[in-house]
Design an enzyme around this catalytic site. Structure first.
Site: not given
Length: 98
Positions: A23, A26
């Site tokens: 991600c 993230c």
């Protein structure tokens, strides 16, 4: 799972970051979380939960997207939000529960 339960039952706020290795947003949060810890120090615990390795936990808390952040205190979920947040926002949110 029992360790997670133990951690979120602390008297101070616990910021949980549900993330995934793949991600992009993230990855952007890592330096932000470090800044939050630098600002708040011992007033907060921050833990990262990899949703791919902890699917039962992600499922229990109905994490549908990453990053998803939650604040727990004494075992109670007090706040939740998905997406990238800035240091200042996170610090203010955590201070509300201190």
């Amino acid at each position: 799972m029992s360790k997670f339960s133990e951690i979120i039952h602390q008297e101070k706020p616990v910021l949980v970051d549900f993330f995934a290795e793949w991600c992009g947003p993230c990855k952007m949060m890592s330096p932000i979380l470090k800044q939050v810890k630098d600002v708040l120090g011992d007033k907060v615990s921050i833990i990262k939960i990899n949703v791919d390795k902890n699917q039962s936990l992600a499922s229990k808390y109905q994490v549908r997207g990453v990053p998803t952040f939650m604040v727990f205190k004494e075992g109670k979920q007090l706040w939740r939000q998905s997406g990238v947040l800035q240091t200042k926002e996170l610090v203010e949110i955590i201070k509300r529960f201190s």
